[in-house]
Enzyme design. Structure first.
Site, PDB file in Angstrom:
ATOM      1  N   GLY A  68      41.483  37.394  30.279  1.00 18.79           N
ATOM      2  CA  GLY A  68      42.272  38.606  30.123  1.00 18.79           C
ATOM      3  C   GLY A  68      43.511  38.493  30.989  1.00 18.79           C
ATOM      4  O   GLY A  68      43.521  37.744  31.977  1.00 18.79           O
ATOM      5  N   GLN A  73      50.629  41.459  35.699  1.00 20.98           N
ATOM      6  CA  GLN A  73      50.331  40.152  36.292  1.00 20.98           C
ATOM      7  C   GLN A  73      51.420  39.115  36.026  1.00 20.98           C
ATOM      8  O   GLN A  73      51.403  38.034  36.605  1.00 20.98           O
ATOM      9  CB  GLN A  73      48.980  39.631  35.787  1.00 20.98           C
ATOM     10  CG  GLN A  73      47.816  40.482  36.289  1.00 20.98           C
ATOM     11  CD  GLN A  73      46.499  39.898  35.840  1.00 20.98           C
ATOM     12  OE1 GLN A  73      46.045  40.164  34.739  1.00 20.98           O
ATOM     13  NE2 GLN A  73      45.894  39.061  36.678  1.00 20.98           N
ATOM     14  N   CYS A 126      39.861  37.183  39.361  1.00 21.42           N
ATOM     15  CA  CYS A 126      41.119  37.672  38.809  1.00 21.42           C
ATOM     16  C   CYS A 126      42.192  36.611  39.041  1.00 21.42           C
ATOM     17  O   CYS A 126      42.268  36.040  40.130  1.00 21.42           O
ATOM     18  CB  CYS A 126      41.496  38.970  39.530  1.00 21.42           C
ATOM     19  SG  CYS A 126      43.073  39.654  38.992  1.00 21.42           S
ATOM     20  N   LEU A 127      43.007  36.381  38.037  1.00 25.93           N
ATOM     21  CA  LEU A 127      44.057  35.360  38.150  1.00 25.93           C
ATOM     22  C   LEU A 127      45.064  35.716  39.238  1.00 25.93           C
ATOM     23  O   LEU A 127      45.752  34.842  39.753  1.00 25.93           O
ATOM     24  CB  LEU A 127      44.769  35.182  36.809  1.00 25.93           C
ATOM     25  CG  LEU A 127      43.884  34.677  35.666  1.00 25.93           C
ATOM     26  CD1 LEU A 127      44.682  34.594  34.369  1.00 25.93           C
ATOM     27  CD2 LEU A 127      43.267  33.329  36.005  1.00 25.93           C
ATOM     28  N   HIS A 168      38.325  45.648  33.476  1.00 17.15           N
ATOM     29  CA  HIS A 168      39.143  44.929  34.470  1.00 17.15           C
ATOM     30  C   HIS A 168      40.630  44.984  34.083  1.00 17.15           C
ATOM     31  O   HIS A 168      41.486  45.282  34.924  1.00 17.15           O
ATOM     32  CB  HIS A 168      38.644  43.477  34.550  1.00 17.15           C
ATOM     33  CG  HIS A 168      39.377  42.600  35.508  1.00 17.15           C
ATOM     34  ND1 HIS A 168      38.763  41.978  36.586  1.00 17.15           N
ATOM     35  CD2 HIS A 168      40.670  42.201  35.552  1.00 17.15           C
ATOM     36  CE1 HIS A 168      39.670  41.269  37.250  1.00 17.15           C
ATOM     37  NE2 HIS A 168      40.830  41.374  36.638  1.00 17.15           N
ATOM     38  N   GLU A 169      40.926  44.725  32.808  1.00 16.01           N
ATOM     39  CA  GLU A 169      42.332  44.678  32.381  1.00 16.01           C
ATOM     40  C   GLU A 169      42.949  46.076  32.340  1.00 16.01           C
ATOM     41  O   GLU A 169      44.110  46.251  32.739  1.00 16.01           O
ATOM     42  CB  GLU A 169      42.466  43.986  31.024  1.00 16.01           C
ATOM     43  CG  GLU A 169      41.991  42.536  31.003  1.00 16.01           C
ATOM     44  CD  GLU A 169      42.518  41.682  32.147  1.00 16.01           C
ATOM     45  OE1 GLU A 169      43.656  41.903  32.594  1.00 16.01           O
ATOM     46  OE2 GLU A 169      41.767  40.794  32.611  1.00 16.01           O
ATOM     47  N   HIS A 172      43.921  47.134  35.769  1.00 14.02           N
ATOM     48  CA  HIS A 172      45.196  46.549  36.205  1.00 14.02           C
ATOM     49  C   HIS A 172      46.366  47.469  35.849  1.00 14.02           C
ATOM     50  O   HIS A 172      47.332  47.581  36.605  1.00 14.02           O
ATOM     51  CB  HIS A 172      45.448  45.213  35.494  1.00 14.02           C
ATOM     52  CG  HIS A 172      44.950  44.005  36.232  1.00 14.02           C
ATOM     53  ND1 HIS A 172      45.391  43.661  37.489  1.00 14.02           N
ATOM     54  CD2 HIS A 172      44.061  43.041  35.878  1.00 14.02           C
ATOM     55  CE1 HIS A 172      44.791  42.543  37.872  1.00 14.02           C
ATOM     56  NE2 HIS A 172      43.975  42.137  36.915  1.00 14.02           N
TER      57      HIS A 172
END
Ligand code: NI
Length: 214
Positions: A68, A73, A126-127, A168-169, A172
């Site tokens: 995701g 991000q 998480c990236l 999660h997304e 963000h």
């Protein structure tokens, strides 16, 4: 809103971002863009640019690799995210997590609500927080409302790992990182997860690191 030379329109900034081609640089924790509530998407980009932006988000997500990626991000404060999970890995771990393939999709202006009180706790990462993972107890089932990239309404139930990904997304897009809702005592480097916490469920991590599971 009037624009000024120091604040070029969003579409110009995105054109610039896409100019280099290839995966976009991923913004890391500490950048304030990850902490701002995003602007709802309301046609700020024309269809062609939206399509190119979404394609770049997908390319960046797959290259990372991740399952995701939210617009903040890559430094863009718009309420847009992409998700896609090919669900590769050991069968036992996939089953414990309810990790089934999640086909690529674009979430425009998503929001979710829990379907019930059930929670599921697993390590996630998480990236934007590279190198680390922590256990998050998330809603096991959520109802997601959104639009797709063509403006069609989405109203769908998600369970298992796909439910975790969409939470999660979407978080963000509200300026929330998974660390805000994680058991901080579970915080582990990727190496520590591989060495100690590779089991299908985080029960031994909870016992030995000292945190409660739902
Ligand atoms: Ni993330």
């Amino acid at each position: 809103m009037a624009t000024s030379p120091t604040h070029p329109p969003l579409s110009d900034r995105i054109e610039q971002l896409l100019e280099a081609g290839g995966p976009l640089p991923v913004v890391a924790a500490g950048d304030p863009v990850l902490r701002r509530v995003t602007e709802p998407y309301d046609g700020q980009l024309d269809d062609a640019l939206l399509g190119r932006f979404v394609a770049a988000l997908r390319e960046t997500m797959l290259a990372a690799p991740g399952v995701g990626l939210a617009a903040p991000q890559v430094g863009v404060g718009l309420r847009i995210a992409v998700v896609e999970d090919r669900a590769r890995g050991g069968r036992e771990a996939l089953e414990a997590r309810g990790r089934v393939p999640l086909p690529f999709r674009v979430l425009v202006n998503p929001s979710y609500e829990p379907e019930d009180d059930t929670r599921a706790a697993f390590f996630e990462g998480c990236l934007s927080v590279p190198g680390w993972q922590a256990v998050v107890a998330r809603h096991a089932r959520v109802r997601l409302r959104a639009h797709d990239e063509h403006g069609r309404a989405v109203d769908e139930m998600f369970t298992g790992w796909p439910a975790r990904i969409v939470q999660h997304e979407t978080d963000h897009l509200d300026g929330t990182l998974y660390l805000d809702v994680a058991h901080t005592r579970s915080l582990s480097t990727n190496e520590a997860v591989a060495e100690h916490w590779a089991q299908p469920t985080p029960e031994s991590a909870a016992r030995e690191l000292g945190f409660e599971l739902p």
